[in-house]
Design a protein around this motif. Structure first.
Motif, PDB file in Angstrom:
ATOM      1  N   THR A   1       4.652  -7.372   1.663  1.00 22.25           N
ATOM      2  CA  THR A   1       5.743  -8.273   1.323  1.00 22.25           C
ATOM      3  C   THR A   1       6.529  -7.676   0.161  1.00 22.25           C
ATOM      4  OG1 THR A   1       4.574 -10.267   2.047  1.00 22.25           O
ATOM      5  CG2 THR A   1       6.296 -10.570   0.399  1.00 22.25           C
ATOM      6  N   ASP A   2       7.834  -7.726   0.238  1.00 23.58           N
ATOM      7  CA  ASP A   2       8.646  -7.241  -0.874  1.00 23.58           C
ATOM      8  C   ASP A   2       8.247  -7.982  -2.159  1.00 23.58           C
ATOM      9  OD1 ASP A   2      11.295  -5.837  -1.831  1.00 23.58           O
ATOM     10  OD2 ASP A   2      11.438  -7.924  -2.502  1.00 23.58           O
ATOM     11  N   PHE A   3       8.016  -7.235  -3.222  1.00 28.56           N
ATOM     12  CA  PHE A   3       7.488  -7.830  -4.455  1.00 28.56           C
ATOM     13  C   PHE A   3       8.412  -8.921  -4.989  1.00 28.56           C
ATOM     14  CE2 PHE A   3       6.663  -7.985  -9.049  1.00 28.56           C
ATOM     15  CZ  PHE A   3       5.288  -8.126  -9.056  1.00 28.56           C
ATOM     16  N   THR A   4       9.683  -8.636  -5.102  1.00 27.10           N
ATOM     17  CA  THR A   4      10.617  -9.607  -5.654  1.00 27.10           C
ATOM     18  C   THR A   4      10.729 -10.835  -4.767  1.00 27.10           C
ATOM     19  OG1 THR A   4      11.886  -7.877  -6.770  1.00 27.10           O
ATOM     20  CG2 THR A   4      12.991  -9.981  -6.415  1.00 27.10           C
TER      21      THR A   4
ATOM     22  N   PHE B   1       0.819  -1.206   0.000  1.00 29.16           N
ATOM     23  CA  PHE B   1       0.000   0.000   0.000  1.00 29.16           C
ATOM     24  C   PHE B   1       0.854   1.258   0.000  1.00 29.16           C
ATOM     25  CE2 PHE B   1      -3.597  -2.500   2.190  1.00 29.16           C
ATOM     26  CZ  PHE B   1      -4.061  -2.935   0.959  1.00 29.16           C
ATOM     27  N   THR B   2       2.169   1.085  -0.058  1.00 28.44           N
ATOM     28  CA  THR B   2       3.055   2.252  -0.028  1.00 28.44           C
ATOM     29  C   THR B   2       3.833   2.442  -1.323  1.00 28.44           C
ATOM     30  OG1 THR B   2       4.834   0.948   0.982  1.00 28.44           O
ATOM     31  CG2 THR B   2       3.317   2.112   2.468  1.00 28.44           C
ATOM     32  N   SER B   3       3.902   1.415  -2.159  1.00 22.59           N
ATOM     33  CA  SER B   3       4.639   1.535  -3.420  1.00 22.59           C
ATOM     34  C   SER B   3       4.093   0.519  -4.410  1.00 22.59           C
ATOM     35  CB  SER B   3       6.133   1.314  -3.210  1.00 22.59           C
ATOM     36  OG  SER B   3       6.375  -0.011  -2.763  1.00 22.59           O
ATOM     37  N   LEU B   4       4.351   0.772  -5.686  1.00 20.37           N
ATOM     38  CA  LEU B   4       3.912  -0.114  -6.753  1.00 20.37           C
ATOM     39  C   LEU B   4       5.114  -0.475  -7.606  1.00 20.37           C
ATOM     40  CD1 LEU B   4       1.342  -1.350  -8.110  1.00 20.37           C
ATOM     41  CD2 LEU B   4       1.330   0.662  -9.607  1.00 20.37           C
TER      42      LEU B   4
ATOM     43  N   ALA C   1      -3.109 -19.287 -12.784  1.00 17.34           N
ATOM     44  CA  ALA C   1      -3.873 -18.069 -12.516  1.00 17.34           C
ATOM     45  C   ALA C   1      -3.114 -17.160 -11.568  1.00 17.34           C
ATOM     46  CB  ALA C   1      -5.236 -18.415 -11.916  1.00 17.34           C
ATOM     47  N   ALA C   2      -3.287 -15.858 -11.770  1.00 15.12           N
ATOM     48  CA  ALA C   2      -2.710 -14.848 -10.878  1.00 15.12           C
ATOM     49  C   ALA C   2      -3.759 -13.783 -10.614  1.00 15.12           C
ATOM     50  CB  ALA C   2      -1.463 -14.218 -11.502  1.00 15.12           C
ATOM     51  N   TRP C   3      -3.668 -13.191  -9.424  1.00 15.56           N
ATOM     52  CA  TRP C   3      -4.670 -12.237  -8.965  1.00 15.56           C
ATOM     53  C   TRP C   3      -4.006 -10.952  -8.509  1.00 15.56           C
ATOM     54  CZ3 TRP C   3      -9.916 -13.602  -8.977  1.00 15.56           C
ATOM     55  CH2 TRP C   3     -10.158 -14.946  -9.356  1.00 15.56           C
ATOM     56  N   THR C   4      -4.707  -9.849  -8.711  1.00 15.53           N
ATOM     57  CA  THR C   4      -4.190  -8.550  -8.301  1.00 15.53           C
ATOM     58  C   THR C   4      -5.234  -7.790  -7.507  1.00 15.53           C
ATOM     59  OG1 THR C   4      -3.178  -6.497  -9.105  1.00 15.53           O
ATOM     60  CG2 THR C   4      -4.935  -7.453 -10.462  1.00 15.53           C
ATOM     61  N   ASN C   5      -4.760  -6.943  -6.612  1.00 14.95           N
ATOM     62  CA  ASN C   5      -5.677  -6.180  -5.762  1.00 14.95           C
ATOM     63  C   ASN C   5      -5.992  -4.834  -6.395  1.00 14.95           C
ATOM     64  OD1 ASN C   5      -3.194  -4.788  -5.301  1.00 14.95           O
ATOM     65  ND2 ASN C   5      -4.049  -4.020  -3.392  1.00 14.95           N
ATOM     66  N   GLU C   6      -6.814  -4.052  -5.684  1.00 11.25           N
ATOM     67  CA  GLU C   6      -7.068  -2.677  -6.102  1.00 11.25           C
ATOM     68  C   GLU C   6      -7.376  -1.816  -4.887  1.00 11.25           C
ATOM     69  OE1 GLU C   6      -9.010  -0.752  -9.812  1.00 11.25           O
ATOM     70  OE2 GLU C   6     -10.644  -1.447  -8.536  1.00 11.25           O
ATOM     71  N   VAL C   7      -6.870  -0.606  -4.915  1.00 11.14           N
ATOM     72  CA  VAL C   7      -7.269   0.426  -3.975  1.00 11.14           C
ATOM     73  C   VAL C   7      -7.777   1.595  -4.806  1.00 11.14           C
ATOM     74  CG1 VAL C   7      -5.652  -0.245  -2.173  1.00 11.14           C
ATOM     75  CG2 VAL C   7      -4.922   1.357  -3.924  1.00 11.14           C
ATOM     76  N   VAL C   8      -8.417   2.556  -4.173  1.00 16.08           N
ATOM     77  CA  VAL C   8      -8.913   3.721  -4.903  1.00 16.08           C
ATOM     78  C   VAL C   8      -7.768   4.716  -5.045  1.00 16.08           C
ATOM     79  CG1 VAL C   8     -10.561   5.615  -4.921  1.00 16.08           C
ATOM     80  CG2 VAL C   8     -11.254   3.356  -4.092  1.00 16.08           C
ATOM     81  N   GLY C   9      -7.258   4.831  -6.256  1.00 16.16           N
ATOM     82  CA  GLY C   9      -6.113   5.692  -6.498  1.00 16.16           C
ATOM     83  C   GLY C   9      -4.822   4.882  -6.512  1.00 16.16           C
ATOM     84  N   GLY C  10      -3.839   5.354  -7.253  1.00 21.66           N
ATOM     85  CA  GLY C  10      -2.545   4.684  -7.297  1.00 21.66           C
ATOM     86  C   GLY C  10      -2.395   3.727  -8.446  1.00 21.66           C
ATOM     87  N   LYS C  11      -3.459   2.980  -8.762  1.00 21.89           N
ATOM     88  CA  LYS C  11      -3.431   2.100  -9.924  1.00 21.89           C
ATOM     89  C   LYS C  11      -4.864   1.707 -10.267  1.00 21.89           C
ATOM     90  CE  LYS C  11      -3.204  -2.536  -7.908  1.00 21.89           C
ATOM     91  NZ  LYS C  11      -2.588  -3.852  -8.004  1.00 21.89           N
ATOM     92  N   ASP C  12      -5.027   1.226 -11.473  1.00 16.95           N
ATOM     93  CA  ASP C  12      -6.306   0.696 -11.934  1.00 16.95           C
ATOM     94  C   ASP C  12      -6.116  -0.797 -12.177  1.00 16.95           C
ATOM     95  OD1 ASP C  12      -8.375  -0.234 -13.789  1.00 16.95           O
ATOM     96  OD2 ASP C  12      -8.952   1.878 -13.949  1.00 16.95           O
ATOM     97  N   ALA C  13      -6.828  -1.626 -11.425  1.00 18.02           N
ATOM     98  CA  ALA C  13      -6.619  -3.070 -11.507  1.00 18.02           C
ATOM     99  C   ALA C  13      -6.949  -3.624 -12.884  1.00 18.02           C
ATOM    100  CB  ALA C  13      -7.454  -3.777 -10.449  1.00 18.02           C
ATOM    101  N   LEU C  14      -7.950  -3.069 -13.562  1.00 19.59           N
ATOM    102  CA  LEU C  14      -8.323  -3.604 -14.862  1.00 19.59           C
ATOM    103  C   LEU C  14      -7.301  -3.240 -15.934  1.00 19.59           C
ATOM    104  CD1 LEU C  14     -12.186  -3.116 -14.772  1.00 19.59           C
ATOM    105  CD2 LEU C  14     -10.850  -5.144 -14.250  1.00 19.59           C
ATOM    106  N   VAL C  15      -6.720  -2.061 -15.835  1.00 19.32           N
ATOM    107  CA  VAL C  15      -5.624  -1.719 -16.746  1.00 19.32           C
ATOM    108  C   VAL C  15      -4.429  -2.625 -16.476  1.00 19.32           C
ATOM    109  CG1 VAL C  15      -3.980   0.075 -17.409  1.00 19.32           C
ATOM    110  CG2 VAL C  15      -6.383   0.661 -17.051  1.00 19.32           C
ATOM    111  N   GLN C  16      -4.121  -2.833 -15.200  1.00 14.05           N
ATOM    112  CA  GLN C  16      -3.012  -3.716 -14.833  1.00 14.05           C
ATOM    113  C   GLN C  16      -3.226  -5.118 -15.408  1.00 14.05           C
ATOM    114  OE1 GLN C  16      -2.816  -4.599 -10.647  1.00 14.05           O
ATOM    115  NE2 GLN C  16      -0.643  -5.149 -10.718  1.00 14.05           N
TER     116      GLN C  16
END
Length: 254
Positions: free
Chosen positions: A234-237, A24-27, A47-62
Motif C-alpha cells: 500500500t502506498d505509504f502516504t 517490500f520494494t521501498s522504504l 499504538a503503532a506497529w512496524t514490520n521487519e525483514v532481514v536487510g533494508g531496515k532494522d525495526a528496533l532502530v526504526q
C-alpha cells in the motif's frame, strides 16, 4: 515474562492500533515516517506497529526513532525477525527502549521464512524449536548486563501450536489475518493472563463502520488489542491518510 508487563501493555495499547503501511520494494524516508507517527498520534491512536525483514531496515532502530518523535504513542514490532539479530542483542535493545520509554514498547518476535534464515547463512530448522531456543537465550547473562526494564514479549503465531508456545514462553501471541474464530481459540489456549494481539486486514476504502465492526468481533472473541494492517505495498502516504480518516470512528473503541 511478568504479570506487570502484561497489564502495563494492556492498559497502554487500548483496543485499537495501526500498522504503518509496509512495502517490500521501498522504504519511506525517515521524515515521512516521523510525520506519519505524529499525525496518527494526534488523530488519537494509542499504538503503532512496524514490520521487519532481514536487510533494508532494522525495526528496533526504526521504533527508537519514532518513540523519540512522539509523546505517548506505544510502538511494537510486528514482527521483529529472529534472524536479524542475536537473542541477547534483541533483549538488550528492547530493554533499553523500555528503560528510555517506560510502558511504550512491545517486542513482537517471529521466526519468519526459510529464505530469511538463508540470507543470514543459517538453516531455518523447525520453527517451534528455533523460537523456543531463541527466546530461551534472550535472557542469558551478558557483560555488561542489559537494563533491568520490563517490556512485553509476544510471538507471531498463526497456528495453534505456535499460540500454545507463546502462552508457555512469552507474554502472549500476535496472530494476523485470521478470523475471529481463531481469536477465540487463541484466547482459550492462552488463558486470561497472556496478551492476545490480533492483526486485522484493512481493506482499501473500507468504511468506518465496517472497520469498527471487524475490531469489535475480535475483541468480543477475546483480543486485547487489534492492529489494522493495510495490504502489503500500500502506498505509504495513502495508507496513513486512510488511517487518519478512520480515526474518529475507531479511537472511540479504546
Amino acid at each position: 515474562m511478568t504479570t506487570t508487563a502484561v497489564e502495563t501493555a494492556r492498559q497502554a495499547l487500548g483496543a485499537v492500533g495501526v500498522g504503518l503501511p509496509v512495502s517490500f520494494t521501498s522504504l519511506p524516508p525517515y521524515d515521512a515516517q516521523r510525520a506519519a507517527a505524529v499525525r496518527l498520534e494526534r488523530a488519537g491512536y494509542r499504538a503503532a506497529w512496524t514490520n521487519e525483514v532481514v536487510g533494508g531496515k532494522d525495526a528496533l532502530v526504526q521504533v527508537a526513532l519514532l518513540l523519540g518523535a512522539t509523546e505517548r504513542m506505544v510502538f511494537g514490532t510486528g514482527i521483529a525477525n529472529i534472524w536479524a539479530r542475536e537473542p541477547q542483542t534483541a533483549h538488550a535493545a528492547a530493554a533499553l527502549l523500555a528503560e528510555a520509554h517506560p510502558g511504550r514498547f512491545v517486542l513482537g518476535l517471529g521466526v519468519g521464512y526459510p529464505e530469511q534464515a538463508a540470507a543470514t547463512g543459517r538453516e531455518f530448522g523447525r520453527p517451534l524449536a528455533m523460537l523456543r531456543d531463541y527466546v530461551g537465550r534472550m535472557d542469558a547473562p551478558t557483560s555488561p548486563p542489559a537494563p533491568d526494564a520490563p517490556y512485553a514479549r509476544v510471538l507471531g503465531a498463526n497456528g495453534p501450536k505456535m499460540v500454545a508456545l507463546a502462552g508457555e514462553i512469552a507474554d502472549g501471541a500476535l496472530p494476523a489475518m485470521q478470523p475471529p474464530a481463531f481469536t477465540a481459540q487463541a484466547r482459550e489456549t492462552l488463558g486470561p493472563d497472556r496478551l492476545l494481539l490480533v492483526g486485522q486486514r484493512l481493506e482499501p476504502d473500507q468504511a468506518p463502520d465496517a472497520a469498527a465492526a471487524a475490531i469489535r468481533a475480535h475483541v468480543a472473541a477475546g483480543a486485547d488489542h487489534v492492529i489494522l494492517m493495510a495490504p502489503i505495498n500500500t502506498d505509504f502516504t495513502e495508507g496513513v491518510n486512510q488511517l487518519e480518516t478512520l480515526a474518529p470512528a475507531l479511537t472511540a473503541l479504546t
